[in-house]
Design a protein around this motif. Structure first.
Motif, mmCIF file in Angstrom:
data_model
loop_
_atom_site.group_PDB
_atom_site.id
_atom_site.type_symbol
_atom_site.label_atom_id
_atom_site.label_comp_id
_atom_site.label_asym_id
_atom_site.label_seq_id
_atom_site.Cartn_x
_atom_site.Cartn_y
_atom_site.Cartn_z
ATOM 1 N N ALA A 182 -7.303 25.516 3.412
ATOM 2 C CA ALA A 182 -8.146 24.414 3.876
ATOM 3 C C ALA A 182 -7.568 23.046 3.553
ATOM 4 C CB ALA A 182 -9.548 24.540 3.263
ATOM 5 N N ASP A 183 -6.803 22.925 2.467
ATOM 6 C CA ASP A 183 -6.273 21.621 2.072
ATOM 7 C C ASP A 183 -5.028 21.231 2.862
ATOM 8 O OD1 ASP A 183 -4.795 23.666 0.926
ATOM 9 O OD2 ASP A 183 -4.247 22.470 -0.834
ATOM 10 N N ARG A 184 -4.556 22.115 3.739
ATOM 11 C CA ARG A 184 -3.337 21.840 4.502
ATOM 12 C C ARG A 184 -3.601 21.692 5.996
ATOM 13 N NH1 ARG A 184 1.335 25.825 2.682
ATOM 14 N NH2 ARG A 184 2.621 23.949 2.799
ATOM 15 N N VAL A 185 -4.876 21.714 6.373
ATOM 16 C CA VAL A 185 -5.268 21.590 7.782
ATOM 17 C C VAL A 185 -6.418 20.597 7.875
ATOM 18 C CG1 VAL A 185 -6.118 22.796 9.830
ATOM 19 C CG2 VAL A 185 -4.602 23.993 8.216
ATOM 20 N N VAL A 186 -6.353 19.676 8.832
ATOM 21 C CA VAL A 186 -7.441 18.718 9.012
ATOM 22 C C VAL A 186 -7.646 18.441 10.494
ATOM 23 C CG1 VAL A 186 -6.002 16.634 8.928
ATOM 24 C CG2 VAL A 186 -8.399 16.514 8.189
ATOM 25 N N VAL A 187 -8.907 18.202 10.871
ATOM 26 C CA VAL A 187 -9.258 17.761 12.221
ATOM 27 C C VAL A 187 -9.690 16.306 12.135
ATOM 28 C CG1 VAL A 187 -10.781 18.077 14.193
ATOM 29 C CG2 VAL A 187 -9.995 20.066 12.913
ATOM 30 N N CYS A 188 -9.129 15.454 12.978
ATOM 31 C CA CYS A 188 -9.515 14.042 12.958
ATOM 32 C C CYS A 188 -9.543 13.492 14.380
ATOM 33 C CB CYS A 188 -8.557 13.221 12.091
ATOM 34 S SG CYS A 188 -6.899 13.024 12.785
ATOM 35 N N TYR A 189 -10.161 12.332 14.519
ATOM 36 C CA TYR A 189 -10.164 11.631 15.803
ATOM 37 C C TYR A 189 -8.839 10.858 15.945
ATOM 38 C CZ TYR A 189 -15.189 12.389 15.083
ATOM 39 O OH TYR A 189 -16.418 12.941 14.833
ATOM 40 N N GLY A 213 1.852 11.950 7.922
ATOM 41 C CA GLY A 213 2.773 11.377 6.951
ATOM 42 C C GLY A 213 4.019 12.237 6.822
ATOM 43 N N PRO A 214 4.844 11.986 5.790
ATOM 44 C CA PRO A 214 6.098 12.737 5.617
ATOM 45 C C PRO A 214 5.890 14.238 5.516
ATOM 46 C CG PRO A 214 6.046 10.817 4.181
ATOM 47 C CD PRO A 214 4.682 10.927 4.773
ATOM 48 N N ALA A 215 4.722 14.672 4.992
ATOM 49 C CA ALA A 215 4.482 16.105 4.817
ATOM 50 C C ALA A 215 3.983 16.784 6.084
ATOM 51 C CB ALA A 215 3.462 16.322 3.688
ATOM 52 N N THR A 216 3.664 16.028 7.109
ATOM 53 C CA THR A 216 3.128 16.601 8.344
ATOM 54 C C THR A 216 4.223 17.325 9.126
ATOM 55 O OG1 THR A 216 1.473 14.835 8.480
ATOM 56 C CG2 THR A 216 1.903 16.094 10.487
ATOM 57 N N ARG A 217 3.945 18.553 9.504
ATOM 58 C CA ARG A 217 4.921 19.347 10.246
ATOM 59 C C ARG A 217 4.448 19.679 11.666
ATOM 60 N NH1 ARG A 217 7.463 17.397 7.196
ATOM 61 N NH2 ARG A 217 8.749 18.209 5.489
ATOM 62 N N MET A 248 0.850 -1.197 0.000
ATOM 63 C CA MET A 248 0.000 0.000 0.000
ATOM 64 C C MET A 248 0.882 1.242 0.000
ATOM 65 S SD MET A 248 -2.856 1.194 2.788
ATOM 66 C CE MET A 248 -3.885 -0.225 2.442
ATOM 67 N N ARG A 249 0.571 2.207 -0.870
ATOM 68 C CA ARG A 249 1.373 3.425 -0.971
ATOM 69 C C ARG A 249 1.148 4.294 0.260
ATOM 70 N NH1 ARG A 249 0.669 8.519 -3.193
ATOM 71 N NH2 ARG A 249 -1.465 7.997 -3.798
ATOM 72 N N GLU A 250 2.237 4.796 0.819
ATOM 73 C CA GLU A 250 2.155 5.606 2.026
ATOM 74 C C GLU A 250 1.530 6.959 1.714
ATOM 75 O OE1 GLU A 250 5.249 6.257 5.502
ATOM 76 O OE2 GLU A 250 5.823 7.408 3.736
ATOM 77 N N SER A 251 0.633 7.416 2.605
ATOM 78 C CA SER A 251 0.019 8.726 2.449
ATOM 79 C C SER A 251 1.063 9.812 2.682
ATOM 80 C CB SER A 251 -1.124 8.887 3.456
ATOM 81 O OG SER A 251 -1.579 10.213 3.488
ATOM 82 N N ALA A 252 0.987 10.869 1.865
ATOM 83 C CA ALA A 252 1.935 11.971 2.028
ATOM 84 C C ALA A 252 1.696 12.718 3.329
ATOM 85 C CB ALA A 252 1.823 12.928 0.848
ATOM 86 N N GLY A 253 0.458 12.685 3.824
ATOM 87 C CA GLY A 253 0.147 13.360 5.078
ATOM 88 C C GLY A 253 -0.316 14.795 4.869
ATOM 89 N N THR A 254 -1.024 15.310 5.853
ATOM 90 C CA THR A 254 -1.500 16.694 5.857
ATOM 91 C C THR A 254 -0.533 17.545 6.648
ATOM 92 O OG1 THR A 254 -3.789 15.902 5.744
ATOM 93 C CG2 THR A 254 -3.451 18.185 6.415
ATOM 94 N N LEU A 255 -0.315 18.781 6.205
ATOM 95 C CA LEU A 255 0.678 19.652 6.823
ATOM 96 C C LEU A 255 0.436 19.824 8.320
ATOM 97 C CD1 LEU A 255 3.106 21.610 6.214
ATOM 98 C CD2 LEU A 255 1.372 23.436 6.145
ATOM 99 N N ILE A 256 -0.791 20.154 8.699
ATOM 100 C CA ILE A 256 -1.133 20.370 10.110
ATOM 101 C C ILE A 256 -2.339 19.498 10.459
ATOM 102 C CG2 ILE A 256 -1.844 22.039 11.858
ATOM 103 C CD1 ILE A 256 -0.546 24.225 10.158
ATOM 104 N N VAL A 257 -2.182 18.644 11.451
ATOM 105 C CA VAL A 257 -3.237 17.734 11.893
ATOM 106 C C VAL A 257 -3.680 18.138 13.292
ATOM 107 C CG1 VAL A 257 -3.848 15.343 12.370
ATOM 108 C CG2 VAL A 257 -2.255 15.869 10.504
ATOM 109 N N LEU A 258 -4.990 18.281 13.471
ATOM 110 C CA LEU A 258 -5.550 18.663 14.762
ATOM 111 C C LEU A 258 -6.369 17.494 15.310
ATOM 112 C CD1 LEU A 258 -6.955 22.212 13.826
ATOM 113 C CD2 LEU A 258 -4.606 21.573 14.401
ATOM 114 N N THR A 259 -6.294 17.273 16.604
ATOM 115 C CA THR A 259 -7.046 16.174 17.204
ATOM 116 C C THR A 259 -7.351 16.470 18.666
ATOM 117 O OG1 THR A 259 -7.138 13.753 17.405
ATOM 118 C CG2 THR A 259 -5.059 14.811 17.992
ATOM 119 N N ALA A 260 -8.181 15.628 19.245
ATOM 120 C CA ALA A 260 -8.541 15.709 20.666
ATOM 121 C C ALA A 260 -8.918 14.306 21.117
ATOM 122 C CB ALA A 260 -9.705 16.665 20.880
#
Length: 583
Positions: A79-86, A95-99, A1-13
């Protein structure tokens, strides 16, 4: 499975802070019940972990504070560089692109006002359920960080716990942010994280001083929480949020957020505030302790009548405004009672047993303690009337099916046995008068940046005196009469408490715990325990009617109260009432 590049900024709680579909009190339970009792939540709410997930795996709902941060970062980075997830979806977006991975949490270590005492009372572990889920989340983030090297930023109302305990390295946190997401310092911090720079271990973010600086997200929030006000004005010595400037969010922004929640499938709304009754008082030239009844009723009417809103819940308020304007309580009930998801059939006169249950800080029945730590709570009344204000306020609230969640602080700095007895007098008096609320006692917690930050109170349950334990147990006993709505529920709860005491609690909480627990369990009639001198029986309090309380209010404040109730224009002098109150 190809690795996801990741989102720049990931938010969670933590998942425990995102759920909103189960019972209204589930988040309070998750924050208070120790981890080994998670089965109790599972039995009552077997599907509580089910949360809405978007098609791309993003979180369908999230805590309001995290949504504010999301809106700030989307505006800055796109909007394409920020995501909120559980937490369970972190692998889809890191992923590699996450900072940067930003975490919001209100109780990561289980040391908030209620959580520590409740968890320790019920067993040796001090970690409530949501603290355990927070640790699991941090471990998941750590595993990804070791692979990709992003920065971890922690915020939220519980962020101070990490700074105070120095657990940054243990949890893998680079920077702890104390303050609001809208602050320019926060945006600068994320720019540094995106650039791969080393972050400071702590950052103090300034609070907005103008409503134009506040961000009201247009996305779905857990429980439909929408910010109504910041700050309060009563200046309680133990309270951190009250140190913020008092700002009212305009109705237009609130209603836009209501529409966004409904459009995203949410059918409930809860306006977040330190005191709902201070909303737009400044704008109307009113002292903060005189509700702006015209605009307040208009706001709640608009929310209750908004298509798709089925439930409206109340946040925090104070008790003095109920005495100031009883008709406002009556009119709010007419608007909101049919929309309340809370049912207390044992006490409510509503045909379906519905009730309104805002959270009100009572904290003590002792006039001496009230004057010392929260004299402003009584305004426009003198704090010397404090227990009578509580009793008269509850009588008015109960009349219109308001049965508030009332907090008590046990073990505050300087609290004596006489102060505990005064609080017990108040609890016994509510029983004698047939008044109802859900008491929530907790051990004093010195919060950072408050005037009691360095104060020493009771820190461990074993340090509690017998009278302090009796305050806790008596408060629970009174609350259980409406919280446990069947006779079997009350009996089994009491028996369960005795079994827990026999198996583990007497070692955890010390000898002063024993007789108050017996009183709570109802295994022995309360009057027998009082006659035997095992527990304090309370002293009756005189009845002081609303008219007598109002007569003691300063004349210029009474004029402001009458003007607000009648919707009359204010005189120029009335606008200076707050400066007099602060003096």
């Amino acid at each position: 499975m190809r690795e996801s590049a990741g989102t720049l900024i990931v938010l969670t709680a933590p998942l425990t802070e995102s759920v909103d579909h189960a019972g209204f009190f589930i988040q309070m339970s998750l924050a208070s019940i120790p981890g080994w009792m998670e089965w109790v939540i599972d039995k009552k709410y077997p599907e509580w972990r089910s949360v809405p997930v978007a098609q791309n795996g993003a979180a369908g709902t999230a805590p309001a504070g995290l949504r504010v941060l999301e809106a700030v970062l989307v505006r800055e980075f796109g909007a394409d560089r920020v995501v909120v997830c559980y937490p369970d979806q972190l692998s889809q977006f890191i992923g590699p692109a996450t900072r940067a991975v930003a975490v919001s949490t209100h109780n990561p270590l289980g040391t908030t006002f209620a959580a520590g005492v409740y968890a320790s009372i019920f067993g040796s572990s001090r970690e409530p359920i949501n603290a355990i889920y927070a640790r699991r989340m941090f471990e998941t983030i750590r595993q990804h960080r070791e692979r990709y090297g992003f920065r971890v930023i922690l915020g939220g109302s519980g962020a101070w716990q990490i700074g105070e305990t120095g657990t940054h390295a243990e949890l893998g946190v680079d920077c702890v942010v104390n303050g609001r997401a809208e602050a320019k310092e926060v945006v600068a911090l994320f720019r540094r994280a995106v650039a791969g720079e080393v972050l400071p271990q702590a950052l103090d973010a300034h609070h907005p001083h103008d409503v134009s600086q506040l961000v009201v997200p247009d996305t779905r929030t857990s429980f439909g929480v929408i910010e109504m006000t910041t700050g309060c004005g009563r200046r309680c010595s133990f309270c951190a949020p009250d140190l913020n400037p008092r700002i009212s969010v305009p109705k237009g922004q609130i209603m836009k957020a209501v529409g966004a929640n409904v459009a995203a499938g949410n059918n409930q709304v809860s306006l977040a505030t330190e005191d709902m009754f201070v909303w737009r008082t400044d704008e109307a030239g009113l002292p903060f302790f005189v509700p702006n009844r015209t605009e307040l009723l208009d706001l709640y009417r608009s929310i209750a009548e908004y298509p798709g809103v089925e439930h409206v819940t109340l946040s925090h308020c104070t008790i003095a405004p109920a005495i100031v304007d009883p008709d406002l309580i009556r009119d709010l009930s007419a608007l909101l009672l049919d929309r309340s998801p809370i049912k207390l059939r044992a006490v409510s006169t509503h045909p379906e047993g519905r009730a309104l249950a805002p959270l009100i800080g009572i904290e003590t029945g002792s006039v001496r303690m009230a004057r010392q730590i929260m004299a402003g709570k009584a305004l426009p009344f003198d704090v010397s009337y404090w227990p009578h204000l509580v009793l008269e306020g509850l009588a008015i609230l109960n009349r219109y099916n308001w049965f508030p969640v009332c907090t008590l602080i046990v073990g505050a700095p300087g609290e004596t046995d006489e102060d505990s007895m005064a609080t017990l007098d108040l609890l016994y008096e509510t029983e004698r008068r047939g008044l109802h609320c859900m008491w929530v006692p907790s051990i004093f917690t010195p919060l950072v940046r408050t005037r009691l930050e360095k104060a020493n109170g009771v820190r461990e349950t074993r340090q509690l005196s017998m009278l302090q334990w009796q305050v806790i147990m008596k408060a629970w006993a009174v609350a259980s009469r409406i919280g446990l709505q069947t006779t079997w529920g009350k009996v089994s709860f009491g028996l369960g408490a005795l079994i827990l005491w026999a198996t583990r609690l007497r070692r955890t909480n010390g000898p002063n715990f024993t007789w108050p627990l017996v009183q709570f369990s109802s295994a022995v009639p309360e009057r027998w325990l009082q006659r035997a001198g095992k527990v304090y029986g309370g002293s009756p309090l005189p009845h002081i009617a609303r008219g007598e309380l109002m007569a003691a209010v300063r004349p210029q404040w009474r004029e402001a109260i009458e003007a607000a109730r009648e919707g009359r224009p204010r005189r120029a002098a009335a606008g200076r009432v707050w400066s007099m109150a602060a003096s």
